[in-house]
Design an enzyme around this catalytic site. Sequence first.
Site, PDB file in Angstrom:
ATOM      1  N   ASN A  84      30.845 -35.162  17.040  1.00 33.10           N
ATOM      2  CA  ASN A  84      29.997 -34.116  17.630  1.00 33.10           C
ATOM      3  C   ASN A  84      28.520 -34.942  17.955  1.00 33.10           C
ATOM      4  O   ASN A  84      27.868 -34.148  18.703  1.00 33.10           O
ATOM      5  CB  ASN A  84      29.480 -32.830  16.660  1.00 33.10           C
ATOM      6  CG  ASN A  84      30.851 -32.239  16.482  1.00 33.10           C
ATOM      7  OD1 ASN A  84      30.992 -31.038  17.165  1.00 33.10           O
ATOM      8  ND2 ASN A  84      31.566 -32.355  15.353  1.00 33.10           N
ATOM      9  N   THR A 125      36.396 -21.084  17.217  1.00 36.94           N
ATOM     10  CA  THR A 125      36.604 -21.468  18.586  1.00 36.94           C
ATOM     11  C   THR A 125      38.018 -22.147  18.826  1.00 36.94           C
ATOM     12  O   THR A 125      38.272 -23.148  18.441  1.00 36.94           O
ATOM     13  CB  THR A 125      35.796 -22.815  18.791  1.00 36.94           C
ATOM     14  OG1 THR A 125      35.751 -23.266  20.265  1.00 36.94           O
ATOM     15  CG2 THR A 125      35.820 -23.870  17.921  1.00 36.94           C
TER      16      THR A 125
END
Length: 416
Positions: free
Chosen positions: A401, A189
């Site tokens: 997260n 990513t």
Amino acid sequence: MIQIEGGVTAAKGFKAAGIFAGIRKKKKDMALIYSEVPCKAAGTFTTNIVKAAPVKWDMEMVRNSPFVQAVVVNSGVANTCTGSVGMGYCKDMAVTTGSCLGIPAESVLVASTGLIGKQIPIDKIKLGIQNLVPILGNSTEDGILAAEAILTTDTKKKELAVTIELGGKPVVIGGMCKGSGMIHPNMCTMLSFITTDVAISKELLQEALSADIKDTYNMISVDGDTSTNDTVLLLANGMAENPEITEKNEDYEKFYRALNYVNTYFSKRIAEDGEGATSLFEVKVINAVDKEQAAKLSKSIVSSNLTKAAIFGNDINWGRILCAMGYSGAEFDPDQVDLYFESSAGKIKLIEDGIEVFYRKEVAAEILSKSEITVTADIKMGCSQATAWGCDLTYEYVRINAEYARKYTTNNYLII
């Protein structure tokens, strides 16, 4: 090759800008890169079957557009899983950029990073483009502003520039990238934008980039998740006026080595800036039968969550490393493996021929306490080697997260 000041604006003819467009909360969130003359373009993209709309747009443009002259980037919203509307917004971004710059929409590449599943705020982005164009500049500061505007959970900007001589002409390669979470081998990513004033054929430009990512971006892992927006773009405008590289000669090899230097630097910066990370974790597998074997083993070690957690805890749990090697899919003899740990605090051997040797645990813990740690596995089977990069796995990674939706979302947009 000499490292010089600057990043994406270091090469001749390239300008950039970065601004706050209101997509994120209080942070710069749009960047624009522009070349004064048309560029040859190369690109590599995510291997994830789920591909963001900008990835699809860029794949088409890199493959079929006669030239590229600009890249517009937004952070905060990824424009992924957004259907035909999202693809239409890519075109809107390109058309608006092209109109403001006086270039064809087909010469504009687009990139987005952020939350999956939300439509981008196209009105804010169009206005952002209109505000970016008048402030484009070629200074080091202009490049820094652009590098800052593409970040998400990154803690620092990532840019670099180098110069080499080709055919008696100085040639510059510069760039910027972002990446912190959802990082795993086979493109991660991350967004990486590399600019160069080298004169080179489009075919060799693409070949150089495609070959190099195997040893750089594809050798990093933070958390084992391969994203949907991964993009590396390489633009070459030829303004260095070196003899055009049209074959794999000495000039091509010099260019390739410089490109590898830039991409290796970016790969290490992404790995060490992994979400919540406290250390860069480098893994070298040496004396392998071939490169493929060494790459499989090194990537398996660097991707092991148990090993990454042990690194965070300064725990010399070498059994986890051998275990990760064992499930890598590469054949080797565990009874021949020597294993070393190294950092600025020194180097120690942990096992020899698969058996633990004597070492002082306090020395080992001191080695693991540093911000850059290298594990070397000597498998004694040949002459090939490979290096992979990752980071430790920390409590902070879980917190970041776990709290995305609760902490970072405003008005249905992820602010990262």
